[in-house]
Design an enzyme around this catalytic site. Sequence first.
Site, PDB file in Angstrom:
ATOM      1  N   SER A   1      67.057  34.840 -71.029  1.00 24.54           N
ATOM      2  CA  SER A   1      66.694  33.558 -70.424  1.00 24.54           C
ATOM      3  C   SER A   1      65.180  33.514 -70.266  1.00 24.54           C
ATOM      4  CB  SER A   1      67.343  33.423 -69.044  1.00 24.54           C
ATOM      5  OG  SER A   1      66.754  32.340 -68.343  1.00 24.54           O
TER       6      SER A   1
ATOM      7  N   TYR B   1      69.591  37.016 -61.148  1.00 16.62           N
ATOM      8  CA  TYR B   1      69.868  36.569 -62.516  1.00 16.62           C
ATOM      9  C   TYR B   1      68.775  37.056 -63.470  1.00 16.62           C
ATOM     10  CZ  TYR B   1      70.515  33.180 -66.351  1.00 16.62           C
ATOM     11  OH  TYR B   1      70.690  32.575 -67.571  1.00 16.62           O
TER      12      TYR B   1
HETATM   13  P1  NDP Z   1      78.446  28.079 -69.288  1.00 16.75           P
HETATM   14  O1  NDP Z   1      78.646  28.291 -67.834  1.00 16.75           O
HETATM   15  O2  NDP Z   1      78.417  26.693 -69.834  1.00 16.75           O
HETATM   16  O3  NDP Z   1      79.557  28.908 -70.107  1.00 16.75           O
HETATM   17  C1  NDP Z   1      79.767  30.254 -69.765  1.00 16.75           C
HETATM   18  C2  NDP Z   1      80.702  30.898 -70.758  1.00 16.75           C
HETATM   19  O4  NDP Z   1      80.784  32.296 -70.420  1.00 16.75           O
HETATM   20  C3  NDP Z   1      82.113  30.346 -70.713  1.00 16.75           C
HETATM   21  O5  NDP Z   1      82.637  30.324 -72.029  1.00 16.75           O
HETATM   22  C4  NDP Z   1      82.873  31.367 -69.853  1.00 16.75           C
HETATM   23  O6  NDP Z   1      84.250  31.490 -70.187  1.00 16.75           O
HETATM   24  C5  NDP Z   1      82.149  32.639 -70.269  1.00 16.75           C
HETATM   25  N1  NDP Z   1      82.295  33.721 -69.294  1.00 16.75           N
HETATM   26  C6  NDP Z   1      81.920  33.745 -67.998  1.00 16.75           C
HETATM   27  N2  NDP Z   1      82.230  34.931 -67.444  1.00 16.75           N
HETATM   28  C7  NDP Z   1      82.794  35.663 -68.430  1.00 16.75           C
HETATM   29  C8  NDP Z   1      83.359  36.971 -68.483  1.00 16.75           C
HETATM   30  N3  NDP Z   1      83.374  37.777 -67.406  1.00 16.75           N
HETATM   31  N4  NDP Z   1      83.878  37.414 -69.662  1.00 16.75           N
HETATM   32  C9  NDP Z   1      83.887  36.613 -70.759  1.00 16.75           C
HETATM   33  N5  NDP Z   1      83.379  35.365 -70.758  1.00 16.75           N
HETATM   34  C10 NDP Z   1      82.848  34.909 -69.606  1.00 16.75           C
HETATM   35  O7  NDP Z   1      77.081  28.846 -69.634  1.00 16.75           O
HETATM   36  P2  NDP Z   1      75.927  28.528 -70.729  1.00 16.75           P
HETATM   37  O8  NDP Z   1      76.553  28.115 -72.004  1.00 16.75           O
HETATM   38  O9  NDP Z   1      74.902  27.676 -70.119  1.00 16.75           O
HETATM   39  O10 NDP Z   1      75.250  29.971 -70.878  1.00 16.75           O
HETATM   40  C11 NDP Z   1      75.460  30.834 -71.975  1.00 16.75           C
HETATM   41  C12 NDP Z   1      74.435  31.947 -71.927  1.00 16.75           C
HETATM   42  O11 NDP Z   1      73.121  31.391 -72.024  1.00 16.75           O
HETATM   43  C13 NDP Z   1      74.464  32.759 -70.630  1.00 16.75           C
HETATM   44  O12 NDP Z   1      74.239  34.120 -70.924  1.00 16.75           O
HETATM   45  C14 NDP Z   1      73.285  32.192 -69.853  1.00 16.75           C
HETATM   46  O13 NDP Z   1      72.771  33.119 -68.938  1.00 16.75           O
HETATM   47  C15 NDP Z   1      72.313  31.877 -70.974  1.00 16.75           C
HETATM   48  N6  NDP Z   1      71.304  30.892 -70.616  1.00 16.75           N
HETATM   49  C16 NDP Z   1      71.662  29.605 -70.272  1.00 16.75           C
HETATM   50  C17 NDP Z   1      70.691  28.694 -69.906  1.00 16.75           C
HETATM   51  C18 NDP Z   1      71.022  27.290 -69.499  1.00 16.75           C
HETATM   52  O14 NDP Z   1      70.124  26.580 -69.007  1.00 16.75           O
HETATM   53  N7  NDP Z   1      72.248  26.807 -69.677  1.00 16.75           N
HETATM   54  C19 NDP Z   1      69.270  29.061 -69.892  1.00 16.75           C
HETATM   55  C20 NDP Z   1      69.007  30.430 -70.260  1.00 16.75           C
HETATM   56  C21 NDP Z   1      70.002  31.293 -70.614  1.00 16.75           C
HETATM   57  P3  NDP Z   1      85.404  30.598 -69.437  1.00 16.75           P
HETATM   58  O15 NDP Z   1      85.241  29.193 -69.983  1.00 16.75           O
HETATM   59  O16 NDP Z   1      86.673  31.224 -69.887  1.00 16.75           O
HETATM   60  O17 NDP Z   1      85.121  30.670 -67.983  1.00 16.75           O
END
Ligand code: NDP
Length: 245
Positions: free
Chosen positions: A140, A153
């Site tokens: 991030s 985080y």
């Molecule tokens: P979302 O909250 O939209 O989606 C999260 C995803 O992670 C879902 O598919 C969820 O599955 C899955 N997940 C959560 N916990 C687990 C677990 N224990 N095991 C397996 N899967 C899990 O997040 P984003 O798409 O925004 O984020 C994706 C990545 O990008 C993350 O690593 C985040 O830190 C990073 N990021 C995001 C930013 C943003 O502004 N959005 C900025 C910088 C980095 P389920 O649907 O089954 O719960």
Amino acid sequence: MNETKKVAIVTGASRGIGAAIASRLAADGFTVVVNYAGNVAEAERLVASIETAGGRAIPAQADVSDGAAVARMFDAAQAAFGGVDVIINNAGIMKLSSIADTEDALFDSHIAINLKGSFNMLREAAKRLREGGRIINLSSSVVGLYQPNYAVYAATKAGVEAMTHVLSKELRSRDITVNAVAPGPTATALFLDGKPQAVIDQLAKLSPLERLGQPEDIASAVAFLAGPDGAWINGQVLRANGGVI
Ligand code: NDP
């Protein structure tokens, strides 16, 4: 034909950035393992839409913080498709809190999912990825911005970046690259949930391009690193954030 296709596991692919990455890699010709934690309906919908578009995908439930579950997911991918070539460590959570107000449960969940979850995937990938493979970790741009309330985080993502650099060297001679993509504010539930519109608008203006990132913007950067044009990029962190830092 499928034996010649590269196989990619995308963690957290049921929603948000992970879903966009899975769709994009499938469109680019990868067979995709769509990992999710609990959201089976969304994962199955994505698999169906990939297959309707002519791609190949399977859903795979696994909590990435559980090392045995991660190993079973690799077993399932190998059984279904013969091997694994690419992993995208995308699953993650983000709950904001000042250090003073952070409870143990918040700290522990971030370490378990963002840091240990990435580690669990990296350990299996280091043992099992085929030659020519690619590993892409989601960091991030808070690693760099370091705003208030992002300490836990950001610490997990700084750890992910550290593992990225180290593993790229540990995989010497395997023809496997290890990189990280570090998005800025991106329009997904993780970023949007719980934020007043005024805060969202302010964060959207951080970029000189004056908009939030979209999941597809991040998927494009990941696809570059996963595809043939990314072959010479190794051990790097690519900030995909419209210029916020
Ligand atoms: P979302 O909250 O939209 O989606 C999260 C995803 O992670 C879902 O598919 C969820 O599955 C899955 N997940 C959560 N916990 C687990 C677990 N224990 N095991 C397996 N899967 C899990 O997040 P984003 O798409 O925004 O984020 C994706 C990545 O990008 C993350 O690593 C985040 O830190 C990073 N990021 C995001 C930013 C943003 O502004 N959005 C900025 C910088 C980095 P389920 O649907 O089954 O719960």
